[in-house]
Design an enzyme around this catalytic site. Sequence first.
Site, PDB file in Angstrom:
ATOM      1  N   ASP A   1       0.824  -1.217   0.000  1.00  0.00           N
ATOM      2  CA  ASP A   1       0.000   0.000   0.000  1.00  0.00           C
ATOM      3  C   ASP A   1       0.856   1.264   0.000  1.00  0.00           C
ATOM      4  OD1 ASP A   1      -2.324   1.485   0.086  1.00  0.00           O
ATOM      5  OD2 ASP A   1      -3.125   0.466   1.861  1.00  0.00           O
TER       6      ASP A   1
ATOM      7  N   ASP B   1     -10.727   2.075  -3.099  1.00  0.00           N
ATOM      8  CA  ASP B   1     -11.234   1.867  -1.744  1.00  0.00           C
ATOM      9  C   ASP B   1     -12.757   1.904  -1.730  1.00  0.00           C
ATOM     10  OD1 ASP B   1      -8.914   1.411  -0.426  1.00  0.00           O
ATOM     11  OD2 ASP B   1      -8.688   3.431   0.392  1.00  0.00           O
TER      12      ASP B   1
HETATM   13  C1  GLA Z   1      -5.623   1.976   2.327  1.00  0.00           C
HETATM   14  C2  GLA Z   1      -6.080   0.813   1.478  1.00  0.00           C
HETATM   15  C3  GLA Z   1      -7.154   0.043   2.192  1.00  0.00           C
HETATM   16  C4  GLA Z   1      -6.624  -0.435   3.525  1.00  0.00           C
HETATM   17  C5  GLA Z   1      -6.114   0.725   4.338  1.00  0.00           C
HETATM   18  C6  GLA Z   1      -5.392   0.255   5.579  1.00  0.00           C
HETATM   19  O1  GLA Z   1      -6.619   2.929   2.440  1.00  0.00           O
HETATM   20  O2  GLA Z   1      -6.531   1.251   0.233  1.00  0.00           O
HETATM   21  O3  GLA Z   1      -7.590  -1.030   1.399  1.00  0.00           O
HETATM   22  O4  GLA Z   1      -5.591  -1.360   3.296  1.00  0.00           O
HETATM   23  O5  GLA Z   1      -5.205   1.526   3.598  1.00  0.00           O
HETATM   24  O6  GLA Z   1      -4.924   1.285   6.340  1.00  0.00           O
END
Ligand code: GLA
Length: 729
Positions: free
Chosen positions: A478, A548
């Site tokens: 990420d 997301d």
């Molecule tokens: C980002 C990712 C999510 C999740 C969060 C965790 O926003 O896109 O899918 O993994 O971080 O903090």
Amino acid sequence: MGIAFDPSNKAFHLQAGDTSYIMQIFRSGYVAHLYWGKKVQAANMPRKLTFLDRAFSPNPDPSDRTFSLDTLPQEYPAYGNTDFRAPAYQVQLENGSTISDLRYRAHRIYKGKPRLKGLPATYVEHEAEAETLELILKDELIGLQVTLLYTVYEKWNVIARSVRFDNLGSERIKLLRALSMNIDFRDADYEWIHLPGAWARERYIERKALQTGMQSIESRRGASSHQQNPFIALLRKDTNEDAGEVYGFSLVYSGNFLAQIEVDQFHTTRVSLGINPFDFTWLLAPGESFQTPEVVMVYSDQGLNGMSQTFHELYRTRLARGVFRDRERPILINNWEATYFRFNEEKILQLAKAAAELGIELFVLDDGWFGKRDNDKSSLGDWFVDRRKLPHGLKGLAQHINSMGMQFGLWVEPEMISVDSELYRKHPDWCLHVPNRPRSEGRNQLVLDYSRQDVCDYIIETISNVLKSAPISYVKWDMNRHMTEVGSAALPPERQRETAHRYMLGLYRVMDEITSRFPHILFESCSGGGGRFDPGILYYMPQTWTSDNTDAVSRLKIQYGTSLVYPAIAMGAHVSTVPNHQVRRVTPLETRGHVAMSGNFGYELDVTKLSDKEREQVKEQIAFYKQIRRLVQFGTFYRILSPFEGNEAAWMFVSEDRSEAFVAYFRMLSEANAPLSFFRLKGLDPNKNYEMIGSGEVYGGDELMYIGLNAPTRRGDFLSAVWLLKEWR
Ligand code: GLA
């Protein structure tokens, strides 16, 4: 296929798939662009370059008032010697001058495709798949050599371009601008498309007419970004999904980029793309070189679907790498939306057990397993397990999950550092920052300075140790904020503006090293969802968390827009709970399933809380996806109805031999007394019969494509329907 040079008219004729691309060395060594489009057999060039005495277009050769670079269609234009349009590159010399003048010196044509040092790029598996031309240009006065690289693929309408700068002189040369390509089209009767967005609504399609002057998109965020994608296309006004000409440009890069289109006074169109010159310079000492990222250029005369299918196949088979490239990807469950940071081993094992019973193949433990990370305020950089939550460590947990018949995967965010972390207390200068200025935080975090070799080496070792510590089969990588106060404690003042690009080179090295150390691990990239869904990252990590936003209706647009360039196998798509966490919408489980199974399928909700009925439904979804997985992940994708244009969306996947197809239809809002709706399928074999699995009905491929299917007439919002078709003999 191939690349031919005709010394009689000094023309280069590149043929890729069904296309021709023609250039000519003009006058005293200018590289002129003559044509790109549908294949012609020979480059006899009925359209000769025509020059008129144009007012206010000065003349490099004073004896010819008709010749000006301002009206010459070019391959890699400079600024300052009569062309007033946007240049492809610019350099600054030690005397302050920014004038340079490149002329053709030599060329090389060879089989295959070279690697680009330190950068992701499309590749060949066999030399015979492609041919490469290197056009070597030189500014003799300053000893600058610029090599334009062109690779044509035999199978596809694809030309990959990039540029290498070599300082062969004796003084330092500063690159102020070093784009990867330029093309001057001879008219401006085009529209253009790009994919703007934001967090949770990535890659919405925008299409508009070209206007005189400059139109551009760019990123200044230190990532390709949610806000724009490094892709543009030019298309004719009557081009649609299935017919008409399109020119697609996709930059294989994950950092700041610029894509611009300039329509000039004579209605020619200049397209250029590359690293964003904004806040960028690069110092080339004598003997040093600079390689630009690659631009993949795709031509289609079969509309946008034609362009997308070429990008999909190329990126799936000659950009993505590793054992997972050709392997069906596991159905996963991710605990993020189920628990956020509030979990312990017991809760994770409950989720995993329920998931295993449903037929899910991989359990992914998301954020919150390391340091003291109970919320997003701390611990990035402290990559050791939090025993309070996971008393048996990652190993104990992973083994337990393996014993349930599932693989284990893990979330990491290796490019970041929390101020509240042991790593930051030890190395406060390891983040991007500038002297004496505050360090702006995003999501309470700072960006590690990947332009530094020591930081990258540290991360490679630390993350490797985590991955070695347990049976880990998958990693979600990420990246959750964009860059500010971009500067590096390790670079001298005159190189500070190299930081953002050096960061990308560092990132690519780290990703390359870690993914090659752990070839059996499937890597999925993520940046707050789809903030770095770009070809650069896909070279290292063959799938990406698309957004997301897991709401099924939002996802129709996001996945449809993403499909313009990227294949379904690359798009992580999960079924989540209702009301949806991002938009609070309540959609049927069936629709959520159909949207997610149009991509790389998974779940992201608390499966221990499903009702019996839902559990049965989810089991069926999983069993069904296992049936269609090959089709979705490796089939040819066709867009049918656009969610950007109306209340419906539809798309389909067809197997390579056209013996199978999966069709999905979605209707957003229900209307009273609505007109009947139908749509036509694409890509089937008109001479084959197809059985609709389930109903047993049999129809000809011709009927399905020319007459079409009725959309369901059921009432209710957010409705969906799918059809699985198999050749019937
Ligand atoms: C980002 C990712 C999510 C999740 C969060 C965790 O926003 O896109 O899918 O993994 O971080 O903090």
